[in-house]
Design an enzyme around this catalytic site. Structure first.
Site, PDB file in Angstrom:
ATOM      1  N   GLY A  47       0.833  -1.193   0.000  1.00 62.97           N
ATOM      2  CA  GLY A  47       0.000   0.000   0.000  1.00 62.97           C
ATOM      3  C   GLY A  47       0.867   1.241   0.000  1.00 62.97           C
ATOM      4  O   GLY A  47       2.056   1.176   0.348  1.00 62.97           O
ATOM      5  N   GLN A  52       3.158   9.962   1.151  1.00 56.23           N
ATOM      6  CA  GLN A  52       4.477   9.323   1.254  1.00 56.23           C
ATOM      7  C   GLN A  52       5.407   9.706   0.109  1.00 56.23           C
ATOM      8  O   GLN A  52       6.618   9.508   0.207  1.00 56.23           O
ATOM      9  CB  GLN A  52       4.337   7.797   1.315  1.00 56.23           C
ATOM     10  N   CYS A 100       6.073  -0.382   7.053  1.00 51.85           N
ATOM     11  CA  CYS A 100       5.710   0.805   6.289  1.00 51.85           C
ATOM     12  C   CYS A 100       6.905   1.184   5.423  1.00 51.85           C
ATOM     13  O   CYS A 100       8.035   1.154   5.904  1.00 51.85           O
ATOM     14  CB  CYS A 100       5.360   1.942   7.245  1.00 51.85           C
ATOM     15  N   LEU A 101       6.648   1.525   4.172  1.00 52.61           N
ATOM     16  CA  LEU A 101       7.746   1.895   3.277  1.00 52.61           C
ATOM     17  C   LEU A 101       8.450   3.171   3.759  1.00 52.61           C
ATOM     18  O   LEU A 101       9.581   3.430   3.361  1.00 52.61           O
ATOM     19  CB  LEU A 101       7.240   2.074   1.842  1.00 52.61           C
ATOM     20  N   HIS A 142      -4.223   1.411   7.837  1.00 50.13           N
ATOM     21  CA  HIS A 142      -2.842   1.924   7.853  1.00 50.13           C
ATOM     22  C   HIS A 142      -2.691   3.068   6.837  1.00 50.13           C
ATOM     23  O   HIS A 142      -2.144   4.127   7.165  1.00 50.13           O
ATOM     24  CB  HIS A 142      -1.887   0.761   7.530  1.00 50.13           C
ATOM     25  N   GLU A 143      -3.201   2.834   5.627  1.00 54.70           N
ATOM     26  CA  GLU A 143      -3.048   3.856   4.571  1.00 54.70           C
ATOM     27  C   GLU A 143      -3.878   5.102   4.889  1.00 54.70           C
ATOM     28  O   GLU A 143      -3.422   6.226   4.668  1.00 54.70           O
ATOM     29  CB  GLU A 143      -3.424   3.290   3.201  1.00 54.70           C
ATOM     30  N   HIS A 146      -2.163   7.506   7.194  1.00 52.06           N
ATOM     31  CA  HIS A 146      -1.148   8.368   6.564  1.00 52.06           C
ATOM     32  C   HIS A 146      -1.743   9.717   6.150  1.00 52.06           C
ATOM     33  O   HIS A 146      -1.076  10.745   6.239  1.00 52.06           O
ATOM     34  CB  HIS A 146      -0.583   7.695   5.305  1.00 52.06           C
TER      35      HIS A 146
HETATM   36 NI    NI Z   1       2.793   3.123   5.593  1.00 58.23          NI
END
Ligand code: NI
Length: 174
Positions: A47, A52, A100-101, A142-143, A146
């Site tokens: 995701g 991000q 998480c990226l 989670h997304e 953000h």
């Molecule tokens: Ni993330």
């Protein structure tokens, strides 16, 4: 189409609140979504939120057929959600491991609602609504976080359950 640089935790942009999309089906929105897909896939993510890559818009994408980052997780169809919202279908929460990226190499145990109904819009402005559970519901939550400047680390209840993925694997914690 282009892979974009992913901001990492500590960059203050990740703590900002993203703004709703007002105009659908524009070249800029289409380009943003393509760049997000390229970036997510290039980094083997499940995701990604626009914030991000430094774009303060309420756009998230998620989905995968198979993930080396989450090998046990069932597939989720590749989904674009603009201006996403959700309702809780069952008050029950469940803890699960997340990465998480924007926080590379680490994992934490995070409680999330187990069953939700999410809604949002696709590029053309068509409404999407789905009832989902478990990992699919977790990825969405989670997304969405953000977009409100939240990271999964904010929701870890016990920081003994947070660390480098390799160390957690060695300790069989994860
Ligand atoms: Ni993330």
């Amino acid at each position: 189409m282009a892979e974009r640089k992913i901001l990492r935790m500590g960059n203050p942009i990740l703590r900002e609140i993203a703004k709703p999309i007002k105009e659908f089906n524009t070249p800029q929105l289409s380009q943003l979504i393509e760049d997000m897909k390229d970036t997510m896939i290039a980094n083997d993510g499940v995701g990604l939120a626009a914030i991000q890559i430094g774009i303060l818009k309420r756009v998230i994408i998620f989905g995968f057929e198979e993930s080396s980052r989450y090998p046990q997780s069932p597939a989720i169809p590749l989904t674009v959600l603009i201006n996403p919202t959700f309702k809780i279908l069952e008050a029950e929460s469940e803890s699960g491991w997340e990465g998480c990226l924007s926080i590379p190499g680490m994992r934490g145990l995070v409680p999330r609602f187990k069953k939700i109904r999410y809604s949002g819009y696709d590029l053309l402005g068509t409404k999407i609504t789905r009832d989902v559970s478990d990992f699919h519901a977790r990825v969405f939550q989670h997304e969405l976080d953000h977009l409100d400047g939240l990271l999964y680390v904010d929701k870890i209840e016990n920081h003994a359950n947070f660390g480098f993925t390799q160390e957690l694997e060695l300790a069989n914690t994860y």
